[in-house]
Design an enzyme around this catalytic site. Structure first.
Site, PDB file in Angstrom:
ATOM      1  N   HIS A  99      -1.223   1.658  -3.237  1.00  0.00           N
ATOM      2  CA  HIS A  99      -0.316   0.634  -3.748  1.00  0.00           C
ATOM      3  C   HIS A  99      -0.859   0.070  -5.062  1.00  0.00           C
ATOM      4  O   HIS A  99      -2.068  -0.030  -5.270  1.00  0.00           O
ATOM      5  CB  HIS A  99      -0.147  -0.487  -2.717  1.00  0.00           C
ATOM      6  CG  HIS A  99       0.952  -1.434  -3.034  1.00  0.00           C
ATOM      7  ND1 HIS A  99       0.807  -2.469  -3.941  1.00  0.00           N
ATOM      8  CD2 HIS A  99       2.228  -1.514  -2.580  1.00  0.00           C
ATOM      9  CE1 HIS A  99       1.928  -3.145  -4.022  1.00  0.00           C
ATOM     10  NE2 HIS A  99       2.817  -2.587  -3.214  1.00  0.00           N
ATOM     11  N   GLU A 171       7.346   2.942  -6.509  1.00  0.00           N
ATOM     12  CA  GLU A 171       7.465   1.491  -6.619  1.00  0.00           C
ATOM     13  C   GLU A 171       7.095   1.073  -8.037  1.00  0.00           C
ATOM     14  O   GLU A 171       5.912   0.869  -8.347  1.00  0.00           O
ATOM     15  CB  GLU A 171       6.517   0.804  -5.617  1.00  0.00           C
ATOM     16  CG  GLU A 171       6.912   0.981  -4.172  1.00  0.00           C
ATOM     17  CD  GLU A 171       6.224  -0.035  -3.294  1.00  0.00           C
ATOM     18  OE1 GLU A 171       6.923  -0.783  -2.597  1.00  0.00           O
ATOM     19  OE2 GLU A 171       4.979  -0.104  -3.313  1.00  0.00           O
TER      20      GLU A 171
END
Length: 259
Positions: A99, A171
């Site tokens: 992430h 993302e």
């Protein structure tokens, strides 16, 4: 039938009591006619993973559970880290890897992401690899090159059976967080199409079409249907819009009617 993965990571939120309350409300609000192809998932903080996993399983709720990070070694002097063996011991199945917050604040690199993907697969866990471009990279019009590089580094050397166990979550960094600017469905689809083309070059069309590409970044009840109906978006990785069980179930219900 190819699954449609719809899920959320709670990040550094929710105590044990709050997590178990979510599970209770999730069972209450989850629609009974959810299509079999829709696969919900939840990624709690480490302190609640075992209890959430057991609660979901004991209540026979169709929902996968994951962890937010994992070390690539099985054991060792890595204070504060969690090994793949420990992840399996909690009962979790998904492993969120790479992430952008891990990259920015905790030194995650393409190399460590690659090692963690390998470790997860070695232990029968399912890697959920996050890739993303910055606002500056978007302005420079190099978003596709940026995320393709991250993806290729993460999956380097994986054979055909292994790659089909990996989930890729695009993302955009500029779209996530409280002040994120949602990507339009067209923007998200453009990047996903480029990712699919890169996977096709590596593995061929049939396998590339079987790999799950998720979109995450300011997903909510207003844009989830349009996003999920894009040709190359196979699922959604949702942030704060899914941190309350009724809101998450509402998004699942909207998607259930949309696909």
């Amino acid at each position: 039938m190819k699954k449609t993965y719809i899920g959320t990571s709670w990040k550094m939120n929710k105590t044990l009591d709050q997590s178990l309350l979510f599970c209770e409300q999730f069972k209450k609000h989850l629609i009974t006619d959810l299509q079999q192809q829709i696969q919900p998932f939840i990624i709690p903080p480490f302190t609640t993973v075992r209890e959430v996993t057991n609660t979901i399983k004991n209540n026979q709720i169709n929902c996968l559970i994951g962890v937010q990070n994992m070390h690539f070694e099985d054991t060792g002097a890595f204070t504060g880290e969690i090994s793949p063996i420990m992840v399996k011991d909690t009962g979790a199945y998904l492993v969120e890897i790479g992430h952008s917050e891990r990259r920015e604040f905790f030194g995650e690199t393409d190399l460590t992401v690659h090692k963690k993907v390998r470790a997860a697969l070695k232990h029968g866990l399912k890697p959920l690899v996050c890739i993303g471009d910055s606002a500056q990279e978007k302005a420079w019009n190099i978003s596709a090159e940026t995320v393709i590089k991250q993806m290729k580094a993460a999956i380097f050397g994986l054979h055909q059976e292994q790659i089909q166990q990996v989930i890729i979550a695009y993302e955009p960094i500029w779209a996530i967080g409280e002040n994120g600017i949602p990507a339009t469905a067209e923007e998200a689809e453009t990047i996903h199409k480029k990712l699919r083309e890169a996977l096709t070059d590596l593995y061929g069309k049939e396998i590339a079409d079987n790999i799950h590409l998720l979109y995450g970044g300011s997903v909510n009840s207003s844009n989830c249907a349009e996003l999920i109906n894009q040709p190359n978006i196979d699922g959604l990785f949702i942030g704060r819009s899914a941190w309350q069980a009724d809101s998450f179930c509402n998004i699942l219900s909207i998607i259930n009617r949309s696909i």
